[in-house]
Write a protein that holds these residues in place. Structure first.
Motif, short mmCIF file in Angstrom:
data_model
loop_
_atom_site.label_atom_id
_atom_site.label_comp_id
_atom_site.label_asym_id
_atom_site.label_seq_id
_atom_site.Cartn_x
_atom_site.Cartn_y
_atom_site.Cartn_z
N GLU A 18 0.84 -1.19 0.00
CA GLU A 18 0.00 0.00 0.00
C GLU A 18 0.88 1.25 0.00
OE1 GLU A 18 -4.05 -0.29 2.03
OE2 GLU A 18 -2.97 1.16 3.26
N THR A 19 0.58 2.16 -0.89
CA THR A 19 1.33 3.40 -0.95
C THR A 19 0.41 4.57 -0.66
OG1 THR A 19 0.97 3.59 -3.33
CG2 THR A 19 3.01 2.51 -2.62
N GLU A 20 1.01 5.62 -0.16
CA GLU A 20 0.24 6.81 0.17
C GLU A 20 -0.38 7.38 -1.10
OE1 GLU A 20 1.08 11.06 2.26
OE2 GLU A 20 2.22 9.32 2.95
N PRO A 24 -6.61 1.83 -0.85
CA PRO A 24 -6.18 0.90 0.21
C PRO A 24 -6.42 -0.55 -0.19
CG PRO A 24 -8.25 1.93 0.80
CD PRO A 24 -7.79 2.58 -0.47
N ILE A 25 -5.61 -1.43 0.34
CA ILE A 25 -5.81 -2.86 0.13
C ILE A 25 -6.89 -3.30 1.11
CG2 ILE A 25 -4.75 -5.14 0.34
CD1 ILE A 25 -2.08 -3.81 -0.43
N LEU A 26 -7.89 -3.99 0.57
CA LEU A 26 -9.02 -4.48 1.37
C LEU A 26 -9.04 -6.00 1.34
CD1 LEU A 26 -11.64 -1.95 0.01
CD2 LEU A 26 -10.31 -1.75 2.11
N ARG A 27 -9.87 -6.57 2.18
CA ARG A 27 -9.96 -8.03 2.27
C ARG A 27 -10.36 -8.68 0.95
NH1 ARG A 27 -9.47 -9.58 7.55
NH2 ARG A 27 -9.98 -8.00 9.09
N ASP A 107 -0.45 -1.48 14.95
CA ASP A 107 0.17 -0.29 15.53
C ASP A 107 1.14 0.39 14.57
OD1 ASP A 107 -1.22 -0.59 17.90
OD2 ASP A 107 0.46 -1.51 18.98
N ILE A 108 1.83 -0.37 13.75
CA ILE A 108 2.84 0.25 12.87
C ILE A 108 2.30 0.63 11.51
CG2 ILE A 108 4.74 -0.84 14.10
CD1 ILE A 108 5.04 -2.78 11.75
N GLN A 109 1.02 0.41 11.29
CA GLN A 109 0.42 0.82 10.01
C GLN A 109 0.62 2.25 9.84
OE1 GLN A 109 -1.19 -1.27 7.52
NE2 GLN A 109 -0.07 -2.71 8.76
#
Length: 109
Positions: A18-20, A24-27, A107-109
């Motif tokens: 995923e890049t800014e 977004p990557i979804l399920r 947490d690191i997302q």
């Protein structure tokens, strides 16, 4: 457990791909096809500990590369947490390490 495994895979793939500014990557993203809840569900029903560990290790490896490897603080912690999961020998032993791994990735997302 299947949902937890899928979530760990999703968070790893988000870190890796995923890049800014991009979608977004979804399920339901095609990149998740080998890491869907149903795939993990089948592995869980079979009791395939090694198959589960293989799939999670692949995702964690991609995330680890995205973090700069084990020489970075985030990478070292991710590696430590994934090692706890890879040391599990039964499905019952996946519980705590899997939750810790998921929480860290979130947490690191």
């Amino acid at each position: 457990m299947e949902l937890l495994l899928e979530t760990v895979a999703l968070f790893c793939l988000k870190l890796a791909y995923e890049t800014e500014g991009s979608s977004p990557i979804l399920r339901d993203d095609p990149i998740m096809s080998d890491y869907e809840r149903e795939v993990f569900g089948l592995l869980v029903r079979r009791g395939d500990v090694e198959g589960i560990q293989f799939r999670v290790a692949h995702c964690v490896g991609l995330a680890l590369d995205a973090l700069g490897g084990v020489d970075t603080p985030l990478g070292r912690e991710l590696h430590r947490l994934s090692a706890d999961l890879s040391n599990a020998r039964t499905l019952e032993q996946f519980g705590a390490p899997l939750i810790e791994l998921k929480d860290y990735l979130k947490d690191i997302q």
